[in-house]
Structures are given as structure tokens and as C-alpha cells.
Design a protein around this motif. Structure first.
Motif, PDB file in Angstrom:
ATOM      1  N   SER A  50       0.832  -1.221   0.000  1.00  0.00           N
ATOM      2  CA  SER A  50       0.000   0.000   0.000  1.00  0.00           C
ATOM      3  C   SER A  50       0.852   1.250   0.000  1.00  0.00           C
ATOM      4  O   SER A  50       0.436   2.298  -0.487  1.00  0.00           O
ATOM      5  CB  SER A  50      -0.922  -0.001   1.222  1.00  0.00           C
ATOM      6  OG  SER A  50      -0.160   0.112   2.406  1.00  0.00           O
ATOM      7  N   ASP A  96      -8.498   6.238   0.709  1.00  0.00           N
ATOM      8  CA  ASP A  96      -7.959   5.774   1.988  1.00  0.00           C
ATOM      9  C   ASP A  96      -9.127   5.371   2.876  1.00  0.00           C
ATOM     10  O   ASP A  96      -9.738   6.211   3.534  1.00  0.00           O
ATOM     11  CB  ASP A  96      -7.143   6.876   2.668  1.00  0.00           C
ATOM     12  CG  ASP A  96      -5.868   7.196   1.924  1.00  0.00           C
ATOM     13  OD1 ASP A  96      -5.412   6.347   1.153  1.00  0.00           O
ATOM     14  OD2 ASP A  96      -5.331   8.300   2.122  1.00  0.00           O
ATOM     15  N   GLN A 113      -7.087   0.970   7.453  1.00  0.00           N
ATOM     16  CA  GLN A 113      -5.990   1.364   8.339  1.00  0.00           C
ATOM     17  C   GLN A 113      -5.556   0.173   9.171  1.00  0.00           C
ATOM     18  O   GLN A 113      -6.367  -0.548   9.743  1.00  0.00           O
ATOM     19  CB  GLN A 113      -6.413   2.515   9.257  1.00  0.00           C
ATOM     20  CG  GLN A 113      -5.318   2.981  10.205  1.00  0.00           C
ATOM     21  CD  GLN A 113      -5.665   4.258  10.920  1.00  0.00           C
ATOM     22  OE1 GLN A 113      -6.035   5.265  10.301  1.00  0.00           O
ATOM     23  NE2 GLN A 113      -5.574   4.251  12.245  1.00  0.00           N
ATOM     24  N   ALA A 123      -9.088  10.196   2.451  1.00  0.00           N
ATOM     25  CA  ALA A 123      -8.206  11.072   1.684  1.00  0.00           C
ATOM     26  C   ALA A 123      -8.904  12.371   1.296  1.00  0.00           C
ATOM     27  O   ALA A 123      -8.254  13.406   1.122  1.00  0.00           O
ATOM     28  CB  ALA A 123      -7.698  10.351   0.441  1.00  0.00           C
ATOM     29  N   HIS A 175       0.019   8.225   4.407  1.00  0.00           N
ATOM     30  CA  HIS A 175      -0.162   6.782   4.495  1.00  0.00           C
ATOM     31  C   HIS A 175       0.617   6.094   5.606  1.00  0.00           C
ATOM     32  O   HIS A 175       0.446   4.894   5.806  1.00  0.00           O
ATOM     33  CB  HIS A 175       0.221   6.130   3.160  1.00  0.00           C
ATOM     34  CG  HIS A 175      -0.556   6.648   1.995  1.00  0.00           C
ATOM     35  ND1 HIS A 175      -1.870   6.299   1.771  1.00  0.00           N
ATOM     36  CD2 HIS A 175      -0.231   7.509   1.001  1.00  0.00           C
ATOM     37  CE1 HIS A 175      -2.315   6.909   0.681  1.00  0.00           C
ATOM     38  NE2 HIS A 175      -1.334   7.651   0.198  1.00  0.00           N
ATOM     39  N   ARG A 210      -2.165   3.586   6.421  1.00  0.00           N
ATOM     40  CA  ARG A 210      -3.516   3.863   5.897  1.00  0.00           C
ATOM     41  C   ARG A 210      -3.475   3.771   4.370  1.00  0.00           C
ATOM     42  O   ARG A 210      -2.599   4.321   3.725  1.00  0.00           O
ATOM     43  CB  ARG A 210      -3.964   5.249   6.349  1.00  0.00           C
ATOM     44  CG  ARG A 210      -5.389   5.616   5.909  1.00  0.00           C
ATOM     45  CD  ARG A 210      -5.770   6.988   6.462  1.00  0.00           C
ATOM     46  NE  ARG A 210      -5.966   6.965   7.904  1.00  0.00           N
ATOM     47  CZ  ARG A 210      -6.169   8.053   8.646  1.00  0.00           C
ATOM     48  NH1 ARG A 210      -6.159   9.244   8.075  1.00  0.00           N
ATOM     49  NH2 ARG A 210      -6.368   7.958   9.944  1.00  0.00           N
ATOM     50  N   PHE A 211      -4.452   3.069   3.820  1.00  0.00           N
ATOM     51  CA  PHE A 211      -4.462   2.862   2.358  1.00  0.00           C
ATOM     52  C   PHE A 211      -5.876   2.656   1.854  1.00  0.00           C
ATOM     53  O   PHE A 211      -6.797   2.503   2.636  1.00  0.00           O
ATOM     54  CB  PHE A 211      -3.577   1.676   1.975  1.00  0.00           C
ATOM     55  CG  PHE A 211      -3.914   0.397   2.711  1.00  0.00           C
ATOM     56  CD1 PHE A 211      -4.727  -0.551   2.117  1.00  0.00           C
ATOM     57  CD2 PHE A 211      -3.433   0.158   3.997  1.00  0.00           C
ATOM     58  CE1 PHE A 211      -5.053  -1.733   2.782  1.00  0.00           C
ATOM     59  CE2 PHE A 211      -3.753  -1.031   4.672  1.00  0.00           C
ATOM     60  CZ  PHE A 211      -4.560  -1.965   4.070  1.00  0.00           C
TER      61      PHE A 211
END
Length: 260
Positions: free
Chosen positions: A18, A26, A29, A57, A231, A259-260
Motif C-alpha cells: 500500500s 484511503d 488502516q 483522503a 499513508h 492507511r491505504f
């Protein structure tokens, strides 16, 4: 240490793709945490996954507060291991009309040494009475099953009531996020958190807890977290017990976030 190494390798395998191939949204997580408690006698290892029902995001505000400030529903699951004790938790947060927020939690824990088991079921209802101020109360049911060396066992249950207050005022990435909670039950505690955000990526704060009937039984931990872009984040904390009889380093916390 072997368990910690395996967990770190698993986390890297999950998060590195990620970080290298960042997606346009996003909503996922992963947090990996390590703490050393009670003067380094016990080690805590935890891993959690959180799903946000909207794209973080596109949300405004500090990275840590995006779901709260923008009222984005989340669900998360957490597992942690300490010595021969493990715990699995499930938490949800749902924002309702009329500035209400509802949270639910369930956990199951077991001590592998003697077979003791624990379960909790809780719910919290809060309301934003102003733009910055939220008031609420939580209730939690606790179940405990104790197993003795003789093979006999008994069960116990209890209830906890937890009123809380939260004040959050962040403008242009700077401001305070303050929380105070009183836990009432068989054991009574005060819990508090004060975070000051210098920008969207960095905060410094204090996390405190103290037993109501014995304020010398406490822990105060200074924490700081920094986000490297959108991220990846690192949180570090050091804590101590403030009392006349004991002092010095009492807790160490390290948490990695992807986070992605």
C-alpha cells in the motif's frame, strides 16, 4: 521476541504494497502497537484493522481526527497479546442524525496459564451539544470465569457506567482535542487525554489514568505522533506513576500506522 518479530514481518507484508502503490482512496488502516508496562515486566503486542465507510483522503483536518471531525462511520477489530494473555475486540462507530454518535464494543479474552476467560459488551451514546463540545455516557457489561487449580470454577459479572466529555477545537490544523471520562463500577477510575495538534500531521499529548479511591495508583504518559505523508505514521510515548512512594519510567508505547 520471536512473536514480536513474526508480527512485524506480517505487518510489513500487509502494508508495504500500500505504501509503494498508493491508491486513490484511503478507507483501510492497520495499526501495530508495542508497549512495555509495569517497569518492563510485561510486554504488550497488538494489531488492529479499521475500515472507514468513506474516503479519508478526501476528508479535512488532522489525519488522526478525520473520521471524528467529518462524522465518518468506522468498524475495527483488534487483537493483542501480553505474556500468556490474549484479547480480541470488535468496535463500531456510527454517526446519527441530531448530532448523535453511537459506539459499540465487544471483547473476548483468555489467560492460557489457568484457563480464566473474560468477555465484555458495551455501548456508548454521545451528542454534540455545540460544534466543539460532545457529552455522552457509556455502559459496559463484564463477564468473568475463573478456573482454580483444583479444577473448580466460578463466574462473576459486573456493570460499568462511564460518563464522558470531549472538547475538540482545531482550526487550520492547529488546536486541542480533550477528553475526560469517569469509569464507575466495582473499580472506579478517572481517564483523560489532552492532545495538541501543531498541524495536520503532528501532535503532542498526555494520556492519564488514576484510581478514584487511590489517586497514587496512576499513570501519566506523554505521547507524540507524526504522519509521514498520508499513508504512514509513528506514535511514541513514555509514562510514569506520580506518587510519593514510586516514580520513574512506568510505560513505553510504540505504534506504527498504515492507511491505504
Amino acid at each position: 521476541m520471536e512473536i514480536a518479530l513474526k508480527t512485524v514481518l506480517t505487518l510489513l507484508a500487509l502494508t508495504l504494497p500500500s505504501l509503494v502503490h498508493a491508491q486513490s482512496t484511503d478507507q483501510h488502516q492497520i495499526d501495530f502497537g508495542f508497549s512495555d508496562l509495569y517497569d518492563f515486566d510485561e510486554q504488550f503486542i497488538g494489531l488492529s484493522y479499521t475500515y472507514a465507510f468513506e474516503d479519508l483522503a478526501m476528508a479535512s483536518g488532522p489525519h488522526n481526527l478525520k473520521s471524528y471531525l467529518n462524522k465518518i462511520d468506522t468498524v475495527s477489530t483488534t487483537a493483542f497479546y501480553i505474556s500468556d494473555f490474549y484479547d480480541i475486540e470488535l468496535d463500531t462507530t456510527h454517526y446519527l442524525d441530531n448530532n448523535l454518535v453511537f459506539k459499540s464494543e465487544f471483547s473476548y479474552a483468555r489467560d492460557k496459564r489457568d484457563g480464566d476467560t473474560f468477555a465484555t459488551l458495551g455501548a456508548t451514546l454521545g451528542k454534540n451539544v455545540t460544534t466543539n463540545l460532545q457529552l455522552g455516557v457509556g455502559v459496559k457489561y463484564l463477564y468473568e470465569r475463573n478456573v482454580y487449580w483444583s479444577g473448580e470454577h466460578d463466574t462473576d459479572n459486573a456493570w460499568r457506567l462511564s460518563p464522558y466529555i470531549r472538547y475538540t477545537k482545531v482550526e487550520n490544523g492547529q488546536g486541542w482535542d480533550l477528553t475526560f471520562k469517569q469509569i464507575n463500577g466495582r473499580e472506579n477510575y478517572y481517564q483523560g487525554r489532552a492532545n495538541y495538534y501543531l498541524n495536520d500531521s503532528f501532535f503532542v499529548g498526555l494520556v492519564a489514568s488514576a484510581e478514584t479511591g487511590d489517586l497514587d495508583n496512576n499513570n501519566f504518559e506523554v505521547q507524540s505522533q507524526y504522519w509521514f505523508g498520508n499513508h504512514f505514521a509513528l506514535l511514541f510515548g513514555l509514562g510514569t506513576e506520580l506518587s510519593s512512594d514510586d516514580s520513574g519510567l512506568n510505560s513505553v508505547t510504540l505504534k506504527l500506522t498504515s492507511r491505504f
